[in-house]
Design a protein around this motif. Structure first.
Motif, PDB file in Angstrom:
ATOM      1  N   ALA A  39      18.783 -26.229   3.936  1.00 19.07           N
ATOM      2  CA  ALA A  39      17.984 -25.713   5.042  1.00 19.07           C
ATOM      3  C   ALA A  39      17.204 -24.501   4.545  1.00 19.07           C
ATOM      4  N   VAL A  40      16.003 -24.385   5.051  1.00 20.11           N
ATOM      5  CA  VAL A  40      15.179 -23.205   4.826  1.00 20.11           C
ATOM      6  C   VAL A  40      14.901 -22.615   6.199  1.00 20.11           C
ATOM      7  N   LYS A  41      15.125 -21.313   6.343  1.00 27.00           N
ATOM      8  CA  LYS A  41      14.861 -20.635   7.601  1.00 27.00           C
ATOM      9  C   LYS A  41      14.008 -19.411   7.322  1.00 27.00           C
ATOM     10  N   ALA A  42      13.132 -19.105   8.281  1.00 22.30           N
ATOM     11  CA  ALA A  42      12.307 -17.898   8.173  1.00 22.30           C
ATOM     12  C   ALA A  42      12.140 -17.313   9.561  1.00 22.30           C
ATOM     13  N   ARG A  43      12.138 -16.006   9.642  1.00 24.14           N
ATOM     14  CA  ARG A  43      11.860 -15.323  10.907  1.00 24.14           C
ATOM     15  C   ARG A  43      10.422 -14.856  10.836  1.00 24.14           C
ATOM     16  N   ALA A  44       9.612 -15.252  11.807  1.00 25.38           N
ATOM     17  CA  ALA A  44       8.182 -14.952  11.746  1.00 25.38           C
ATOM     18  C   ALA A  44       7.600 -14.844  13.144  1.00 25.38           C
ATOM     19  N   SER A  45       6.426 -14.244  13.209  1.00 29.97           N
ATOM     20  CA  SER A  45       5.638 -14.197  14.441  1.00 29.97           C
ATOM     21  C   SER A  45       4.182 -14.061  14.045  1.00 29.97           C
ATOM     22  N   LYS A  46       3.299 -14.239  15.012  1.00 27.98           N
ATOM     23  CA  LYS A  46       1.878 -14.023  14.759  1.00 27.98           C
ATOM     24  C   LYS A  46       1.408 -12.930  15.702  1.00 27.98           C
ATOM     25  N   THR A  47       0.328 -12.288  15.361  1.00 28.22           N
ATOM     26  CA  THR A  47      -0.266 -11.316  16.259  1.00 28.22           C
ATOM     27  C   THR A  47      -1.308 -12.018  17.116  1.00 28.22           C
ATOM     28  N   ALA A  48      -1.561 -11.485  18.277  1.00 26.90           N
ATOM     29  CA  ALA A  48      -2.561 -12.074  19.169  1.00 26.90           C
ATOM     30  C   ALA A  48      -3.905 -12.119  18.448  1.00 26.90           C
ATOM     31  N   GLY A  49      -4.558 -13.259  18.454  1.00 30.01           N
ATOM     32  CA  GLY A  49      -5.857 -13.425  17.810  1.00 30.01           C
ATOM     33  C   GLY A  49      -5.792 -13.604  16.302  1.00 30.01           C
ATOM     34  N   ALA A  50      -4.591 -13.802  15.755  1.00 32.84           N
ATOM     35  CA  ALA A  50      -4.437 -13.951  14.304  1.00 32.84           C
ATOM     36  C   ALA A  50      -5.052 -15.250  13.807  1.00 32.84           C
ATOM     37  N   VAL A  56       3.417 -21.784  10.345  1.00 31.22           N
ATOM     38  CA  VAL A  56       4.213 -21.506   9.152  1.00 31.22           C
ATOM     39  C   VAL A  56       4.804 -22.835   8.686  1.00 31.22           C
ATOM     40  N   ALA A  57       4.758 -23.074   7.386  1.00 31.52           N
ATOM     41  CA  ALA A  57       5.347 -24.283   6.799  1.00 31.52           C
ATOM     42  C   ALA A  57       6.444 -23.857   5.838  1.00 31.52           C
ATOM     43  N   LEU A  58       7.592 -24.480   5.956  1.00 30.28           N
ATOM     44  CA  LEU A  58       8.755 -24.151   5.128  1.00 30.28           C
ATOM     45  C   LEU A  58       8.987 -25.289   4.145  1.00 30.28           C
ATOM     46  N   GLY A  59       9.017 -24.959   2.875  1.00 26.79           N
ATOM     47  CA  GLY A  59       9.172 -26.005   1.880  1.00 26.79           C
ATOM     48  C   GLY A  59       9.899 -25.534   0.642  1.00 26.79           C
ATOM     49  N   VAL A  60       9.809 -26.351  -0.394  1.00 26.84           N
ATOM     50  CA  VAL A  60      10.482 -26.061  -1.660  1.00 26.84           C
ATOM     51  C   VAL A  60       9.570 -26.392  -2.840  1.00 26.84           C
ATOM     52  N   ASN A  61       9.823 -25.712  -3.926  1.00 27.74           N
ATOM     53  CA  ASN A  61       9.192 -26.005  -5.209  1.00 27.74           C
ATOM     54  C   ASN A  61      10.294 -26.556  -6.100  1.00 27.74           C
ATOM     55  N   HIS A  62      10.152 -27.805  -6.492  1.00 32.50           N
ATOM     56  CA  HIS A  62      11.144 -28.455  -7.347  1.00 32.50           C
ATOM     57  C   HIS A  62      10.462 -28.887  -8.633  1.00 32.50           C
ATOM     58  N   SER A  63      10.803 -28.222  -9.728  1.00 30.08           N
ATOM     59  CA  SER A  63      10.263 -28.548 -11.057  1.00 30.08           C
ATOM     60  C   SER A  63       8.733 -28.562 -11.082  1.00 30.08           C
ATOM     61  N   GLY A  64       8.116 -27.618 -10.358  1.00 35.33           N
ATOM     62  CA  GLY A  64       6.669 -27.502 -10.369  1.00 35.33           C
ATOM     63  C   GLY A  64       5.950 -28.326  -9.317  1.00 35.33           C
ATOM     64  N   THR A  65       6.685 -29.147  -8.568  1.00 33.13           N
ATOM     65  CA  THR A  65       6.087 -29.926  -7.487  1.00 33.13           C
ATOM     66  C   THR A  65       6.492 -29.295  -6.163  1.00 33.13           C
TER      67      THR A  65
END
Length: 72
Positions: free
Chosen positions: A1-12, A17-26
Motif C-alpha cells: 500500500a502507498v498512502k499520502a496525506r495531501a490537500s489542494k488550495t482553492a484555485g490550485a 494526486v497519483a500514487l505509484g511505484v518505480n520498479h527497476s526504472g519502470t
C-alpha cells in the motif's frame, strides 16, 4: 500500500494526486485521485506488482521506490 496525506488550495492548478511505484526504472503512476481543499489521506493498495502483474517478491520490495504525482 502507498498512502499520502495531501490537500489542494482553492484555485490550485494541481487538483489530483497519483500514487505509484518505480520498479527497476519502470514507473506505474496509478490512477489520479481528485484532491479536496481539506487534508485527507489518499491510498493505493497493490496486491500484485503493477509493473510485472505478478506477486511481489522480496527483491521487488527491496528495490522499490514510491512515486507521487500531482496533476490537473
Amino acid at each position: 500500500a502507498v498512502k499520502a496525506r495531501a490537500s489542494k488550495t482553492a484555485g490550485a492548478t494541481a487538483t489530483t494526486v497519483a500514487l505509484g511505484v518505480n520498479h527497476s526504472g519502470t514507473v506505474d503512476a496509478g490512477t489520479p485521485q481528485a484532491m479536496t481543499t481539506a487534508w485527507d489521506i489518499y491510498e493505493r493498495i497493490m496486491s500484485t506488482n503493477p509493473v510485472t502483474a505478478v506477486a511481489w517478491t522480496t527483491s521487488d520490495i527491496d528495490s522499490l521506490q514510491i512515486n507521487l504525482r500531482s496533476g490537473s
